[in-house]
Design a protein around this motif. Structure first.
Motif, PDB file in Angstrom:
ATOM      1  N   LYS A   1      40.125 -42.869  -0.655  1.00 20.86           N
ATOM      2  CA  LYS A   1      40.339 -43.550   0.611  1.00 20.86           C
ATOM      3  C   LYS A   1      39.364 -44.712   0.739  1.00 20.86           C
ATOM      4  O   LYS A   1      38.175 -44.572   0.465  1.00 20.86           O
ATOM      5  N   THR A   2      39.884 -45.865   1.154  1.00 19.01           N
ATOM      6  CA  THR A   2      39.044 -47.053   1.261  1.00 19.01           C
ATOM      7  C   THR A   2      38.253 -47.108   2.561  1.00 19.01           C
ATOM      8  O   THR A   2      37.244 -47.791   2.644  1.00 19.01           O
ATOM      9  N   PHE A   3      38.691 -46.361   3.583  1.00 17.78           N
ATOM     10  CA  PHE A   3      38.037 -46.416   4.891  1.00 17.78           C
ATOM     11  C   PHE A   3      36.633 -45.818   4.797  1.00 17.78           C
ATOM     12  O   PHE A   3      36.442 -44.677   4.447  1.00 17.78           O
TER      13      PHE A   3
ATOM     14  N   ASN B   1      30.265 -44.917   2.566  1.00 17.34           N
ATOM     15  CA  ASN B   1      29.616 -43.759   3.169  1.00 17.34           C
ATOM     16  C   ASN B   1      30.277 -42.444   2.781  1.00 17.34           C
ATOM     17  O   ASN B   1      29.794 -41.370   3.125  1.00 17.34           O
ATOM     18  N   ASN B   2      31.384 -42.542   2.076  1.00 22.87           N
ATOM     19  CA  ASN B   2      32.109 -41.329   1.689  1.00 22.87           C
ATOM     20  C   ASN B   2      32.805 -41.566   0.358  1.00 22.87           C
ATOM     21  O   ASN B   2      34.020 -41.690   0.285  1.00 22.87           O
ATOM     22  N   ARG B   3      32.018 -41.635  -0.707  1.00 21.20           N
ATOM     23  CA  ARG B   3      32.559 -41.937  -2.028  1.00 21.20           C
ATOM     24  C   ARG B   3      33.094 -40.646  -2.655  1.00 21.20           C
ATOM     25  O   ARG B   3      32.399 -39.949  -3.376  1.00 21.20           O
ATOM     26  N   THR B   4      34.361 -40.375  -2.367  1.00 17.85           N
ATOM     27  CA  THR B   4      34.997 -39.151  -2.844  1.00 17.85           C
ATOM     28  C   THR B   4      36.321 -39.484  -3.515  1.00 17.85           C
ATOM     29  O   THR B   4      37.108 -40.274  -2.995  1.00 17.85           O
ATOM     30  N   ILE B   5      36.563 -38.889  -4.671  1.00 19.96           N
ATOM     31  CA  ILE B   5      37.796 -39.128  -5.429  1.00 19.96           C
ATOM     32  C   ILE B   5      38.447 -37.791  -5.762  1.00 19.96           C
ATOM     33  O   ILE B   5      37.763 -36.827  -6.115  1.00 19.96           O
ATOM     34  N   ASP B   6      39.761 -37.747  -5.635  1.00 14.82           N
ATOM     35  CA  ASP B   6      40.533 -36.588  -6.076  1.00 14.82           C
ATOM     36  C   ASP B   6      41.144 -36.920  -7.434  1.00 14.82           C
ATOM     37  O   ASP B   6      41.827 -37.935  -7.584  1.00 14.82           O
TER      38      ASP B   6
ATOM     39  N   THR C   1      25.862 -40.339  -2.465  1.00 18.23           N
ATOM     40  CA  THR C   1      26.511 -39.330  -3.291  1.00 18.23           C
ATOM     41  C   THR C   1      27.954 -39.698  -3.642  1.00 18.23           C
ATOM     42  O   THR C   1      28.710 -40.170  -2.813  1.00 18.23           O
ATOM     43  N   PHE C   2      28.289 -39.471  -4.885  1.00 18.92           N
ATOM     44  CA  PHE C   2      29.626 -39.740  -5.410  1.00 18.92           C
ATOM     45  C   PHE C   2      30.201 -38.390  -5.838  1.00 18.92           C
ATOM     46  O   PHE C   2      29.579 -37.658  -6.600  1.00 18.92           O
ATOM     47  N   GLU C   3      31.394 -38.074  -5.341  1.00 20.88           N
ATOM     48  CA  GLU C   3      31.997 -36.774  -5.642  1.00 20.88           C
ATOM     49  C   GLU C   3      33.369 -36.926  -6.276  1.00 20.88           C
ATOM     50  O   GLU C   3      34.143 -37.804  -5.900  1.00 20.88           O
TER      51      GLU C   3
END
Length: 299
Positions: free
Chosen positions: A126-128, A132-137, A151-153
């Motif tokens: 998600k780009t929004f 502040n929320n670097r998360t990838i599925d 943090t990168f998840e």
């Protein structure tokens, strides 16, 4: 309510310079600005404020009720603007970006992190508020080169990897979950297991069994192989097709001979260099129409 009142005054540009300076210190001010900007694009049905007020005033004393209703109207309007603006903002900015392809593909993330997605794999993020929320599925396999930051998840259906500025590979297929760390440090979570991997370490979980190992490679072999395309006595037409598929571009060759043979290697992560090698080898000129359209012609 004081915060709502200030918000209403700010939306109506009624704050004094001192109040505005104080309001800008609000941690949500940046979000308010974005919502206000996007709210300006909304079109709402015509609203007769005077008619509404006159209906209310008819049952109350005019002098007191009008003032009260006007204050409440400003607050209600502020809430409606924020709600509509937030909806518009989320719809247009909270979009998921999906990459899934039958070819290996390089994806550049908003923070300049780089992901090399293997064949038949995909990532979704998600780009929004990405920073502040670097998360990838992740579904399948991907190699990550993470820019330094928060943090990168990476989430998979089998486990999660948490990192801070590193290079690593995640392979999550069927019942196998494998993580290899090539630079920096990663934290791996798999069911009841949690462990830290540093450079050169790898772990594989398969049907709840755990196996740890080491690697001397600087990146996974599949990613290393993808960095270049190798050809042996291939005609130019075949090579151009491979370049088009790798970089998702169009290359016209109508005015040149394409039966000529080529033996050598071309980078698969630098289109300009790949085209320059072809052009210099066959004494051609590169004409660029736009970022995805090119033509090779005789000099």
């Amino acid at each position: 309510m004081d915060e709502d009142y200030k918000l209403a005054k700010w939306l109506n540009n009624e704050l004094t310079a001192e109040e505005l300076a104080e309001f800008k210190q609000n941690p949500d001010f940046t979000l308010y600005e974005k919502i206000k900007e996007n709210s300006a694009r909304l079109k709402t049905p015509a609203f007769d404020q005077d008619k509404m007020l006159s209906n209310v005033v008819a049952t109350k004393k005019a002098t007191k009720v009008v003032k009260l209703q006007q204050n409440w109207f400003a607050r209600i309007a502020a809430v409606l603007v924020i709600a509509l603006g937030l909806s518009f903002f989320i719809v247009n900015n909270f979009k998921e970006k999906y990459y899934g392809t039958s070819l290996t593909q390089t994806v550049n993330l908003p923070d300049n992190s780089e992901v090399l997605v293997n064949k038949n794999s995909s990532i979704e993020y998600k780009t929004f508020f990405w920073k502040n929320n670097r998360t990838i599925d992740l579904k399948g396999e991907a190699y990550f080169k993470v820019a330094k930051g928060k943090t990168f998840e990476v989430n998979t259906n089998l486990g999660k990897v948490t990192v801070l500025g590193t290079q690593f590979n995640v392979n999550s297929k069927d019942n196998t979950f494998e993580v290899t760390c090539y630079e920096g440090k990663v934290k791996v979570n798999y069911k009841n297991h949690e462990l830290i991997l540093t450079k050169g370490m790898l772990v594989t979980f398969e049907n709840d069994s755990k196996k740890e190992g080491k690697t001397t490679l600087s990146m996974p072999k599949w990613a290393s192989d993808k960095m270049e395309m190798s050809f042996t006595n291939q005609n130019l037409k075949t090579i151009i097709t491979d370049i088009e598929n790798t970089y998702n571009v169009t290359i016209k060759t109508n005015t040149i001979a394409t039966e000529q043979l080529f033996t050598g290697k071309l980078p698969s992560n630098n289109l300009d260099v790949a085209l320059q090698i072809i052009a210099s080898t066959y004494h051609l000129q590169i004409n660029k129409s736009n970022e995805t359209s090119f033509e090779l012609v005789k000099k």
